[in-house]
Design a protein around this motif. Structure first.
Motif, PDB file in Angstrom:
ATOM      1  N   ILE A  57       7.467  12.401  17.047  1.00  0.00           N
ATOM      2  CA  ILE A  57       7.318  13.760  16.520  1.00  0.00           C
ATOM      3  C   ILE A  57       6.692  14.672  17.567  1.00  0.00           C
ATOM      4  O   ILE A  57       7.130  15.812  17.785  1.00  0.00           O
ATOM      5  N   GLU A  58       5.660  14.159  18.244  1.00  0.00           N
ATOM      6  CA  GLU A  58       4.986  14.956  19.272  1.00  0.00           C
ATOM      7  C   GLU A  58       5.950  15.301  20.409  1.00  0.00           C
ATOM      8  O   GLU A  58       5.995  16.444  20.881  1.00  0.00           O
ATOM      9  N   LEU A  59       6.730  14.322  20.830  1.00  0.00           N
ATOM     10  CA  LEU A  59       7.718  14.548  21.876  1.00  0.00           C
ATOM     11  C   LEU A  59       8.786  15.528  21.395  1.00  0.00           C
ATOM     12  O   LEU A  59       9.182  16.454  22.126  1.00  0.00           O
ATOM     13  N   GLY A  60       9.254  15.336  20.164  1.00  0.00           N
ATOM     14  CA  GLY A  60      10.293  16.207  19.623  1.00  0.00           C
ATOM     15  C   GLY A  60       9.843  17.650  19.507  1.00  0.00           C
ATOM     16  O   GLY A  60      10.607  18.579  19.814  1.00  0.00           O
ATOM     17  N   GLU A  61       8.604  17.854  19.094  1.00  0.00           N
ATOM     18  CA  GLU A  61       8.095  19.225  18.978  1.00  0.00           C
ATOM     19  C   GLU A  61       7.997  19.887  20.352  1.00  0.00           C
ATOM     20  O   GLU A  61       8.316  21.072  20.508  1.00  0.00           O
ATOM     21  N   LYS A  62       7.565  19.115  21.350  1.00  0.00           N
ATOM     22  CA  LYS A  62       7.470  19.667  22.702  1.00  0.00           C
ATOM     23  C   LYS A  62       8.858  20.040  23.225  1.00  0.00           C
ATOM     24  O   LYS A  62       9.044  21.108  23.830  1.00  0.00           O
ATOM     25  N   LEU A  63       9.835  19.172  22.987  1.00  0.00           N
ATOM     26  CA  LEU A  63      11.205  19.473  23.404  1.00  0.00           C
ATOM     27  C   LEU A  63      11.776  20.668  22.641  1.00  0.00           C
ATOM     28  O   LEU A  63      12.535  21.470  23.195  1.00  0.00           O
ATOM     29  N   PHE A  64      11.419  20.790  21.362  1.00  0.00           N
ATOM     30  CA  PHE A  64      11.881  21.908  20.528  1.00  0.00           C
ATOM     31  C   PHE A  64      11.411  23.240  21.112  1.00  0.00           C
ATOM     32  O   PHE A  64      12.088  24.256  20.981  1.00  0.00           O
ATOM     33  N   GLN A  65      10.263  23.217  21.777  1.00  0.00           N
ATOM     34  CA  GLN A  65       9.693  24.430  22.356  1.00  0.00           C
ATOM     35  C   GLN A  65       9.940  24.542  23.862  1.00  0.00           C
ATOM     36  O   GLN A  65       9.430  25.458  24.509  1.00  0.00           O
ATOM     37  N   GLU A  66      10.755  23.655  24.399  1.00  0.00           N
ATOM     38  CA  GLU A  66      10.961  23.561  25.845  1.00  0.00           C
ATOM     39  C   GLU A  66      12.064  24.511  26.330  1.00  0.00           C
ATOM     40  O   GLU A  66      13.245  24.327  26.019  1.00  0.00           O
ATOM     41  N   LYS A  67      11.691  25.508  27.130  1.00  0.00           N
ATOM     42  CA  LYS A  67      12.660  26.473  27.640  1.00  0.00           C
ATOM     43  C   LYS A  67      13.525  25.904  28.763  1.00  0.00           C
ATOM     44  O   LYS A  67      14.588  26.462  29.071  1.00  0.00           O
ATOM     45  N   ARG A  68      13.092  24.797  29.345  1.00  0.00           N
ATOM     46  CA  ARG A  68      13.911  24.175  30.387  1.00  0.00           C
ATOM     47  C   ARG A  68      15.170  23.532  29.835  1.00  0.00           C
ATOM     48  O   ARG A  68      16.019  23.063  30.617  1.00  0.00           O
ATOM     49  N   LEU A  69      15.337  23.521  28.534  1.00  0.00           N
ATOM     50  CA  LEU A  69      16.596  23.066  27.954  1.00  0.00           C
ATOM     51  C   LEU A  69      17.732  24.047  28.263  1.00  0.00           C
ATOM     52  O   LEU A  69      18.905  23.693  28.182  1.00  0.00           O
ATOM     53  N   SER A  70      17.380  25.283  28.600  1.00  0.00           N
ATOM     54  CA  SER A  70      18.392  26.302  28.887  1.00  0.00           C
ATOM     55  C   SER A  70      18.610  26.429  30.394  1.00  0.00           C
ATOM     56  O   SER A  70      17.753  26.070  31.203  1.00  0.00           O
ATOM     57  N   ALA A  71      19.758  26.968  30.779  1.00  0.00           N
ATOM     58  CA  ALA A  71      20.147  27.036  32.191  1.00  0.00           C
ATOM     59  C   ALA A  71      19.170  27.843  33.028  1.00  0.00           C
ATOM     60  O   ALA A  71      18.877  27.487  34.172  1.00  0.00           O
ATOM     61  N   ASP A  72      18.645  28.948  32.469  1.00  0.00           N
ATOM     62  CA  ASP A  72      17.737  29.785  33.247  1.00  0.00           C
ATOM     63  C   ASP A  72      16.283  29.672  32.802  1.00  0.00           C
ATOM     64  O   ASP A  72      15.448  30.509  33.150  1.00  0.00           O
ATOM     65  N   ASN A  73      15.981  28.652  32.007  1.00  0.00           N
ATOM     66  CA  ASN A  73      14.601  28.366  31.578  1.00  0.00           C
ATOM     67  C   ASN A  73      13.979  29.500  30.760  1.00  0.00           C
ATOM     68  O   ASN A  73      12.774  29.753  30.851  1.00  0.00           O
ATOM     69  N   THR A  74      14.801  30.174  29.941  1.00  0.00           N
ATOM     70  CA  THR A  74      14.284  31.289  29.142  1.00  0.00           C
ATOM     71  C   THR A  74      14.391  31.063  27.641  1.00  0.00           C
ATOM     72  O   THR A  74      13.741  31.769  26.866  1.00  0.00           O
ATOM     73  N   ILE A  75      15.209  30.099  27.213  1.00  0.00           N
ATOM     74  CA  ILE A  75      15.487  29.921  25.779  1.00  0.00           C
ATOM     75  C   ILE A  75      15.181  28.486  25.358  1.00  0.00           C
ATOM     76  O   ILE A  75      15.631  27.527  25.994  1.00  0.00           O
ATOM     77  N   SER A  76      14.408  28.345  24.295  1.00  0.00           N
ATOM     78  CA  SER A  76      14.160  27.034  23.686  1.00  0.00           C
ATOM     79  C   SER A  76      14.752  27.030  22.284  1.00  0.00           C
ATOM     80  O   SER A  76      15.220  28.061  21.795  1.00  0.00           O
ATOM     81  N   CYS A  77      14.703  25.886  21.629  1.00  0.00           N
ATOM     82  CA  CYS A  77      15.124  25.827  20.224  1.00  0.00           C
ATOM     83  C   CYS A  77      14.297  26.806  19.390  1.00  0.00           C
ATOM     84  O   CYS A  77      14.816  27.502  18.506  1.00  0.00           O
ATOM     85  N   SER A  78      12.999  26.867  19.690  1.00  0.00           N
ATOM     86  CA  SER A  78      12.093  27.711  18.907  1.00  0.00           C
ATOM     87  C   SER A  78      12.300  29.191  19.168  1.00  0.00           C
ATOM     88  O   SER A  78      11.754  30.030  18.447  1.00  0.00           O
ATOM     89  N   SER A  79      13.088  29.554  20.175  1.00  0.00           N
ATOM     90  CA  SER A  79      13.384  30.965  20.414  1.00  0.00           C
ATOM     91  C   SER A  79      14.259  31.539  19.304  1.00  0.00           C
ATOM     92  O   SER A  79      14.155  32.725  18.973  1.00  0.00           O
ATOM     93  N   CYS A  80      15.141  30.705  18.766  1.00  0.00           N
ATOM     94  CA  CYS A  80      16.035  31.146  17.689  1.00  0.00           C
ATOM     95  C   CYS A  80      15.609  30.604  16.328  1.00  0.00           C
ATOM     96  O   CYS A  80      16.075  31.105  15.302  1.00  0.00           O
ATOM     97  N   HIS A  81      14.767  29.586  16.321  1.00  0.00           N
ATOM     98  CA  HIS A  81      14.297  28.988  15.077  1.00  0.00           C
ATOM     99  C   HIS A  81      12.780  29.182  15.015  1.00  0.00           C
ATOM    100  O   HIS A  81      12.008  28.330  15.456  1.00  0.00           O
ATOM    101  N   ILE A  82      12.407  30.327  14.471  1.00  0.00           N
ATOM    102  CA  ILE A  82      11.031  30.817  14.514  1.00  0.00           C
ATOM    103  C   ILE A  82      10.316  30.450  13.213  1.00  0.00           C
ATOM    104  O   ILE A  82      10.827  30.724  12.117  1.00  0.00           O
ATOM    105  N   GLN A  83       9.159  29.849  13.326  1.00  0.00           N
ATOM    106  CA  GLN A  83       8.474  29.327  12.141  1.00  0.00           C
ATOM    107  C   GLN A  83       8.209  30.408  11.093  1.00  0.00           C
ATOM    108  O   GLN A  83       8.382  30.173   9.897  1.00  0.00           O
ATOM    109  N   SER A  84       7.802  31.590  11.506  1.00  0.00           N
ATOM    110  CA  SER A  84       7.508  32.655  10.542  1.00  0.00           C
ATOM    111  C   SER A  84       8.749  33.130   9.804  1.00  0.00           C
ATOM    112  O   SER A  84       8.651  33.805   8.778  1.00  0.00           O
TER     113      SER A  84
END
Length: 339
Positions: A57-84
């Motif tokens: 879970i800890e690893l998954g949450e960090k990856l969910f918020q990881e902007k390096r998943l995107s080509a230019d390091n600007t977008i993470s999963c949490s950029s489009c899936h916002i808790q609020s």
């Protein structure tokens, strides 16, 4: 003997001084007990083979918020899936790297372990197969899983978390997908006013909420059933059609004409926070949706019988609309969205 003990002490001290970046190795990675709310549907079968663990879970949450998943390091999963926003988005259509506009509205990420299908068209059946989609999609992260691995494999924190979760530091696509899914399985929303009343823990519904619940049972529950407030079916309900020619709804997946422009019925849990509404954000407010239902929806050969058998509409009075919105707001889980 004293000399050996002294040397060991110095080594231990040196190791501890160089361990500021991540926690010491731990062989314990216990499964986390799944809190299944009363009355919720059965779990997706994938959960049994990928049960959430402490470090997964800890690893998954960090990856969910990881902007390096995107080509230019600007977008993470949490950029489009916002808790609020109940892990949804506030844009009509998802915005990816370089302000690229996606085909659809970003759906809420909640109660995922109870879902049979994922995405608006249900093209994913296992949550573990979902993370790759945004990573490689041009309009979203525009990257590749090999590029992602290359960026994070030497990160000390990730090395430690992969070791704690899987037993070694090897970063693989499957491990990335599984850990993100484990984190998302923990995003359970079942503590709204509605839930508390059902459990006998809260005050009663207000009059408008009670009347809204009555109207809901009469005019909405055929689609928004179960404790998820969706029957997880795919329906064409005559919403304005996305002008993008790549869109066909469920028909993109099945190739069946009867599925054209049919979409998965969304959950109404936390619907207060997930505007705009519709597969590409056609409606800015809940009131706009109800007004559209009342005035009449677009006709189609495969229009859902709920509309087709009633003159292509769901008639609603002014007071019914007010009451329905009042009831739907009782499905808001403020603890879940941190409000």
């Amino acid at each position: 003997m004293k000399k050996i003990f002294s040397i060991l002490s110095v080594l231990i001290l040196l190791i501890s001084c160089n361990n500021d970046y991540y926690e010491p190795l731990s062989n314990e990675n216990p499964e986390i007990s799944l809190n299944i709310p009363f009355g919720f549907p059965e779990l997706n079968k994938s959960v049994s083979s990928n049960k959430p663990t402490k470090y997964g879970i800890e690893l998954g949450e960090k990856l969910f918020q990881e902007k390096r998943l995107s080509a230019d390091n600007t977008i993470s999963c949490s950029s489009c899936h916002i808790q609020s926003n109940a892990f949804a988005d506030h844009n009509a259509q998802a915005i990816g790297i370089q302000s690229r506009v996606g085909l659809r509205n970003a759906p809420a990420v909640q109660n995922m372990m109870f879902m049979k299908f994922y995405n608006w068209d249900g093209n994913i059946l296992q949550l573990e197969k979902q993370p790759l989609v945004p990573i490689i999609t041009h309009e979203e992260m525009g990257s590749s899983i090999l590029e992602v691995i290359g960026k994070i494999k030497d990160d000390l924190i990730y090395k430690d978390l992969f070791r704690k979760t899987f037993g070694d530091e090897n970063v693989t696509p499957e491990r990335i997908y599984k850990s993100i899914a484990q984190y998302e399985y923990t995003l359970v929303s079942a503590n709204s006013k509605y839930d508390k009343i059902k459990r006998g823990e809260d005050e009663k519904f207000a009059e408008s909420e009670t009347q809204g619940y009555v109207t809901f049972q009469q005019k909405c529950v055929s689609c928004h059933s179960t404790e998820l407030f969706t029957d997880q079916s795919f329906r064409n309900i005559g919403f304005p059609v996305n002008p993008n020619t790549n869109e066909a709804g469920r028909g993109r997946v099945t190739g069946i004409p009867e599925d054209y422009m049919s979409f998965r019925v969304p959950s109404l849990r936390n619907v207060e926070y997930t505007a705009p509404y519709g597969s590409f954000g056609q409606f800015p407010t809940l009131r706009a949706v109800l007004d559209y239902f009342d005035k009449g929806v677009l006709n189609a050969d495969n229009l859902d019988p709920v509309f087709k058998q009633n003159g292509n509409r769901i008639p609603l009075t002014e007071q019914e609309k007010i009451n329905l919105i009042s009831f739907m707001k009782t499905l808001s889980d403020r603890e879940f969205v941190k409000k």
